[in-house]
Design a protein around this motif. Structure first.
Motif, mmCIF file in Angstrom:
data_model
loop_
_atom_site.group_PDB
_atom_site.id
_atom_site.type_symbol
_atom_site.label_atom_id
_atom_site.label_comp_id
_atom_site.label_asym_id
_atom_site.label_seq_id
_atom_site.Cartn_x
_atom_site.Cartn_y
_atom_site.Cartn_z
ATOM 1 N N THR A 25 1.180 3.262 -5.836
ATOM 2 C CA THR A 25 0.577 4.274 -5.286
ATOM 3 C C THR A 25 -0.319 3.862 -4.202
ATOM 4 O O THR A 25 -1.211 3.194 -4.288
ATOM 5 C CB THR A 25 -0.238 5.035 -6.267
ATOM 6 O OG1 THR A 25 0.429 5.425 -7.419
ATOM 7 C CG2 THR A 25 -0.848 6.460 -5.628
ATOM 8 N N ARG A 38 -1.765 0.657 -5.419
ATOM 9 C CA ARG A 38 -2.263 0.623 -6.606
ATOM 10 C C ARG A 38 -1.079 0.288 -7.453
ATOM 11 O O ARG A 38 -0.220 1.315 -7.361
ATOM 12 C CB ARG A 38 -2.827 1.729 -7.052
ATOM 13 C CG ARG A 38 -3.582 1.950 -8.658
ATOM 14 C CD ARG A 38 -4.125 0.917 -8.662
ATOM 15 N NE ARG A 38 -5.085 0.808 -10.078
ATOM 16 C CZ ARG A 38 -4.872 0.839 -11.418
ATOM 17 N NH1 ARG A 38 -3.328 0.374 -11.594
ATOM 18 N NH2 ARG A 38 -5.289 0.911 -12.470
ATOM 19 N N PRO A 40 0.521 -0.284 -11.052
ATOM 20 C CA PRO A 40 0.316 -0.237 -12.565
ATOM 21 C C PRO A 40 0.721 -1.224 -13.176
ATOM 22 O O PRO A 40 0.117 -1.687 -14.176
ATOM 23 C CB PRO A 40 1.029 1.180 -12.942
ATOM 24 C CG PRO A 40 1.987 1.467 -11.760
ATOM 25 C CD PRO A 40 1.641 0.848 -10.671
ATOM 26 N N GLU A 41 2.057 -2.204 -12.810
ATOM 27 C CA GLU A 41 2.286 -3.224 -13.348
ATOM 28 C C GLU A 41 1.408 -4.499 -13.402
ATOM 29 O O GLU A 41 1.300 -5.125 -14.428
ATOM 30 C CB GLU A 41 3.657 -3.542 -13.052
ATOM 31 C CG GLU A 41 4.742 -2.835 -12.980
ATOM 32 C CD GLU A 41 5.012 -1.894 -12.186
ATOM 33 O OE1 GLU A 41 6.098 -0.920 -12.260
ATOM 34 O OE2 GLU A 41 4.089 -1.495 -11.465
ATOM 35 N N GLY A 43 -2.058 -3.568 -13.202
ATOM 36 C CA GLY A 43 -3.229 -2.927 -13.713
ATOM 37 C C GLY A 43 -4.531 -3.093 -12.795
ATOM 38 O O GLY A 43 -5.401 -2.847 -12.820
ATOM 39 N N THR A 45 -5.316 -2.963 -7.923
ATOM 40 C CA THR A 45 -4.863 -2.944 -6.622
ATOM 41 C C THR A 45 -4.919 -4.033 -5.664
ATOM 42 O O THR A 45 -5.665 -4.900 -5.741
ATOM 43 C CB THR A 45 -5.948 -1.753 -5.863
ATOM 44 O OG1 THR A 45 -5.890 -0.575 -6.647
ATOM 45 C CG2 THR A 45 -5.827 -1.682 -4.444
ATOM 46 N N ASP A 83 -11.234 -2.870 -9.672
ATOM 47 C CA ASP A 83 -9.704 -2.592 -9.732
ATOM 48 C C ASP A 83 -8.618 -3.733 -9.350
ATOM 49 O O ASP A 83 -7.978 -3.847 -8.888
ATOM 50 C CB ASP A 83 -9.158 -1.419 -9.038
ATOM 51 C CG ASP A 83 -8.055 -0.973 -9.352
ATOM 52 O OD1 ASP A 83 -7.898 -1.085 -10.840
ATOM 53 O OD2 ASP A 83 -7.194 -0.240 -8.732
#
Length: 225
Positions: A25, A38, A40-41, A43, A45, A83
Motif C-alpha cells: 500500500t 507498507r 504486509p508480508e 509487517g 513500511t 512500523d
C-alpha cells in the motif's frame, strides 16, 4: 494542489527479479517528498525518497536515493523508526543511501541493511536478510521512479529543503565576498610592488635609484666596526 499529486493510497502487487511476490500500500508524503510502501508480508513500511546531503557535498552527479526502514521522521539521529519491517524474522533499522544506477538485482552489496538490537548500535543483518531486503528495495525503487508522480514527488522534496539550501548559499556568498575583498587588497599590494620593480628595471641603466613605496624602502644601517 497539483493534480499530479495524488493523495489517496495506492495498492500494488510487485514481484522481485527472483520471483518473490509481495503486496504494498503506497502512501505519498508530499511534505517530505517520499513514498511509503507498507508491505504486509514484512509487517512494516519501507520508505523511498531522496537523500539531501549530496546537495551540499557535491561529491557526485545524479540523485541519491534514501531508504528508511520504517516511517521516517526529521531527526537525523533516529535509528529505530515506527512500523519497522521484519525480514526473515529480523527487524531492520536505520536508513540506507545509494544511487539507483548502482542497483543490481543479482547482488545485495549495493544496499546497507542493518538489524535492530534495541539500542543505537545496529550491526549488519544476516546475509539472507540482506539479500531479500535488497531484492525488495530494488523492486520498489524501480517502481517508484517509474510512476507518473515521481518527478512531482522529487519536486516536493526539493521544496522542503529549499529554505535550508538558500541559507547555505547565502552564508557561502558572505564568506566568499569576505575572501574576495581580502584578495583584492592583496592584488592591489602586489601591483604596487610590481610597479616598483618595473621602475627598477627601467632606470637600472641610468644609474638612478627609483623612489619606491615607503613599505618597500628599508634604510640600510652601516655595520658596526
Amino acid at each position: 494542489m497539483s493534480n499530479t499529486r495524488p493523495v489517496g493510497p495506492q495498492y500494488v502487487t510487485l514481484v522481485t527479479e527472483g520471483g518473490y511476490r509481495f503486496h504494498a500500500t503506497i502512501t505519498l508524503d508530499w511534505e517530505i517528498g517520499a513514498a511509503l510502501y507498507r508491505i504486509p508480508e514484512l509487517g512494516g513500511t519501507i520508505t523511498v525518497g531522496w537523500e539531501s546531503g549530496h546537495y551540499y557535498t557535491r561529491c557526485c552527479d545524479g540523485s541519491a536515493i534514501q531508504i528508511t526502514y520504517g516511517k521516517p521522521d526529521r531527526n537525523p539521529f533516529t535509528t529505530n523508526f515506527p512500523d519497522v519491517p521484519t525480514v526473515y524474522g529480523v527487524r531492520l533499522a536505520k536508513r540506507a543511501v545509494f544511487h539507483p544506477e548502482k542497483m543490481n538485482p543479482t547482488s545485495h552489496r549495493w544496499l546497507v541493511v542493518r538489524r535492530d538490537t534495541g539500542g543505537r548500535h545496529c550491526p549488519s543483518a544476516p546475509e539472507g536478510t540482506q539479500r531479500r531486503t535488497a531484492a525488495i528495495v530494488y523492486t520498489i525503487t524501480r517502481h517508484m521512479l517509474s510512476r507518473p508522480w515521481a518527478a512531482e514527488l522529487r519536486r516536493a522534496h526539493d521544496e522542503q529543503h529549499a529554505p535550508a539550501r538558500y541559507r547555505h548559499h547565502q552564508k557561502a556568498i558572505a564568506e566568499l565576498e569576505t575572501e574576495a575583498a581580502a584578495l583584492r587588497e592583496k592584488i592591489t599590494q602586489e601591483r604596487t610592488y610590481a610597479a616598483f620593480q618595473a621602475a627598477v628595471i627601467e632606470k637600472a641603466g641610468r644609474g638612478r635609484e627609483p623612489q619606491g613605496p615607503p613599505a618597500l624602502l628599508v634604510e640600510q644601517q652601516p655595520l658596526a666596526a
